[in-house]
Enzyme design. Structure first.
Site, short mmCIF file in Angstrom:
data_model
loop_
_atom_site.label_atom_id
_atom_site.label_comp_id
_atom_site.label_asym_id
_atom_site.label_seq_id
_atom_site.Cartn_x
_atom_site.Cartn_y
_atom_site.Cartn_z
N LYS A 1 1.20 -1.47 0.45
CA LYS A 1 0.41 -0.12 -0.36
C LYS A 1 1.13 1.50 0.07
CE LYS A 1 -3.57 2.05 2.74
NZ LYS A 1 -4.68 1.77 4.25
N SER B 1 -9.23 1.60 2.53
CA SER B 1 -8.21 2.45 1.87
C SER B 1 -7.40 2.08 1.15
CB SER B 1 -7.09 3.25 2.58
OG SER B 1 -7.08 3.09 4.21
N SER B 2 -6.63 0.13 1.35
CA SER B 2 -6.46 -0.43 0.63
C SER B 2 -6.59 -0.83 -0.52
CB SER B 2 -5.64 -1.51 1.51
OG SER B 2 -5.47 -0.85 3.07
N ILE C 1 -7.72 0.99 9.73
CA ILE C 1 -8.45 2.04 11.03
C ILE C 1 -10.00 2.37 10.55
CG2 ILE C 1 -7.98 4.40 9.48
CD1 ILE C 1 -6.42 5.65 12.55
N GLY C 2 -10.46 1.85 9.87
CA GLY C 2 -12.10 1.23 9.97
C GLY C 2 -12.49 0.23 9.62
N GLY C 3 -11.61 -0.16 9.09
CA GLY C 3 -11.99 -1.62 7.81
C GLY C 3 -10.93 -1.00 6.64
N SER C 4 -10.21 -0.60 6.66
CA SER C 4 -9.16 -0.62 5.30
C SER C 4 -8.62 -1.66 4.71
CB SER C 4 -7.98 0.59 5.20
OG SER C 4 -8.51 1.91 5.49
#
Length: 579
Positions: free
Chosen positions: A142, A217-218, A238-241
């Protein structure tokens, strides 16, 4: 009279002209202020294009020199077999690397998932320690993982042209274990989104369907691995990334406990926020590959390079155990209504686990709305978004972020007023507006203490039922491009486990059926608000797309989480790679 009328007309024209001039001046100033951002975009695209051309040339040159190599057979090898053949000398690291370089280039043509080629990977081949657990394995990263000499832009113009001075700790450990990092992959601007687009590198699309998001985000990792362009990747969550792109792209991903793997050298746009834990974790086509990556990273080299990481090597005994498990489960968190495919995926997995001799027990973590709206949102934006907004000065704002930047820019008094007015009609939005405000140190300490008490209460619930692991829904299928930024509440299934700091992984278990699609027409959500409406619309036309479940364990029990994921994978075999 005629003179009065003429004067009035002239005055009106003057006012109109003045207003017009002010508008033009404002636009000109805005355009001028964005000039550095435009130059950064041009440079980033130019560098990306040059890197892709280098990849293509390297792959083509290798193919011309090795016409008899069966690249399709090589790419089809599971990571465990690939590693075995590399160690035994049946495949050369050069053949594996350049075959994957060629495949990644092809995948990028239709998904735009690669931001740069880490060209020194070709020289790294000769330095890869043969004894390493990942000897000769190409690994994608990433874009936020610092790599010496390369930018980690996060899609922000201010970070373009600022190369890293050294590798992040996990990249150093990968190299010491013989792995060969070969590409950086795309992310949403700032990484505060579960979509994947930014002004510097553009939109990454889902390899299963071009109108769908790969998640974020990944997201670049999800797209590249999901289409077979990388055997193993590293993401952050950090929230599901890690979990969103893994689920949306039909692969496996693990979010470990926050400090199980080193975060030293990770680029971010907000530093010092600890109320909601960031994690580094692996992404791959199967669970065994995740376990191999964790096995390799949890070594003396990492504990030496980052002494803040607990020296806990991989527990092989727990991972390989075949004892029956006591599994908690829930069909819905009562905050985001599960889609028909999500619910079916959960119930089919539950039945398969029961049929295999495991015990399934109903379990729902307490007070999920409070965890999502107050502890998570309040923790992430406890400075009112000030630090986050600093990254956007003079920059473009990507559409994938929805209204986040605009909302954070609102004055505090206006946020409070808006929350008060919206509460009767849109309670979830009002709760978020109330939470994303600047807080005093005392209030932040109170919030962090609340998070600790909340974690204790969920652990007490868990232990009262004697659970080993938890089976939870995972948002899916993939949403339309740019929809995630307008459906913030749907992070409830994933951000909960960042708030709790529990390890959580996703495993694809099924695909959307025509019946699921038909039932989706009746989806209304629990609140009928804008987030529910966006979700209902964005998940249409999804027949054949992958759907996953989430596997959860208590803190520091990554091996048990992986063991559970492997069991789910074994029982719920499905085609995971798009054609």
């Amino acid at each position: 009279m005629e003179l009065d009328e003429l004067w009035a007309a002239l005055s009106g024209a003057s006012v109109a002209a003045l207003v017009g001039c002010l508008v033009v001046a404002a636009v000109a100033l805005r355009w001028s202020g964005r000039r550095p951002a435009r130059r950064a975009v041009a440079r980033a695209r130019q560098k990306q294009q040059a890197a892709l051309e280098t990849m293509d040339k390297a792959a083509q040159h290798f193919r011309l020199q090795n016409p008899d190599l069966d690249s399709e057979a090589l790419l089809a090898l599971p990571l465990s077999q690939l590693v075995q053949k590399l160690h035994q000398g049946e495949l050369s690291p050069e053949a594996v690397l350049l075959t994957y370089v060629g495949k990644a280039w092809e995948v990028n043509k239709r998904t735009n998932c690669v931001t740069t080629y880490l060209a020194d990977c070709e020289t790294q081949l000769s330095q890869a320690p043969r004894r390493g657990l990942l000897y000769g394995v190409p690994v994608s990263l990433k874009e936020c993982f610092s790599y010496k000499g390369q930018d980690s832009t996060l899609g922000l113009s201010q970070n373009q042209g600022v190369p890293a001075e050294c590798d992040s700790v996990v990249v150093q450990v990968l190299k010491l274990q013989g792995a060969v990092p070969f590409v950086h992959t795309n992310i949403p601007q700032s990484m505060f989104s579960y979509d994947c687009s930014n002004p510097l590198f553009g939109q990454t699309i889902n390899p299963w369907k071009s109108s769908k998001s790969p998640g974020g985000s990944s997201g670049g990792e999800g797209a590249l691995i999901g289409a077979g362009g990388s055997p193993l990747g590293l993401g952050s969550d950090i929230g599901g990334s890690i979990r969103f792109p893994s689920a949306f792209c039909g692969i496996c991903g693990l979010k470990p406990t926050g400090n199980r793997l080193s975060k030293s050298g990770l680029k971010g746009c907000v530093y010092g926020q600890v109320a909601v834990q960031l994690s580094v974790g692996p992404m791959a086509r199967d669970v065994e590959s995740l376990a191999l990556c964790l096995r390799a990273l949890l070594c003396e080299d990492m504990f030496r390079l980052d002494p803040t990481v607990p020296p806990l090597p991989f527990n092989e005994e727990v991972y390989t155990s075949s004892q029956p498990l006591r599994v908690g489960y829930y069909e819905t968190d009562n905050y985001t209504m599960p889609t028909p495919a999500m619910k079916r995926a959960l119930l089919e997995t539950k039945k398969s686990l029961e049929d295999a001799g495991h015990t399934l027990v109903p379990f729902l973590p307490c007070n999920i709305p409070h965890a999502v709206e107050v502890l998570s949102a309040g923790g992430l934006f406890s400075d009112g978004g000030h630090s986050f907004l600093q990254s956007f000065k003079g920059d473009f704002v990507d559409p994938c972020l929805g209204d986040l930047v605009s909302v954070l820019k609102l004055p505090e008094w206006f946020k409070r007023l808006l929350a008060f007015l919206l509460k009767p009609l849109l309670p979830r939005l009002a709760a978020f507006l109330t939470s994303i405000k600047s807080q005093s140190a005392g209030k932040l300490w109170e919030l962090q203490h609340e998070s600790e008490l909340y974690r204790d209460s969920v652990i007490a619930q868990w232990r009262a039922l004697g659970l080993d692991v938890l089976l939870a829904p995972m948002l899916g299928p993939a949403m339309d491009l740019n929809a995630p930024g307008r459906a913030t509440g749907a992070v409830s299934y994933t951000v909960l486990y960042n708030c709790l700091d529990f390890p959580a992984g996703v495993v694809p278990v099924t695909t959307v059926t025509a019946e699921d699609e038909a039932q989706m027409e009746h989806y209304r959500g629990y609140f009928g608000d804008m987030w529910d409406k966006v979700l209902q619309k964005a998940m249409r036309k999804s027949v054949g797309l992958p759907v996953a479940v989430q596997c959860v364990a208590l803190p520091w029990q990554e091996e048990l989480c992986l063991r559970f994921m492997r069991e789910v994978e074994r029982l719920m075999t499905s085609e995971k790679q798009p054609s």
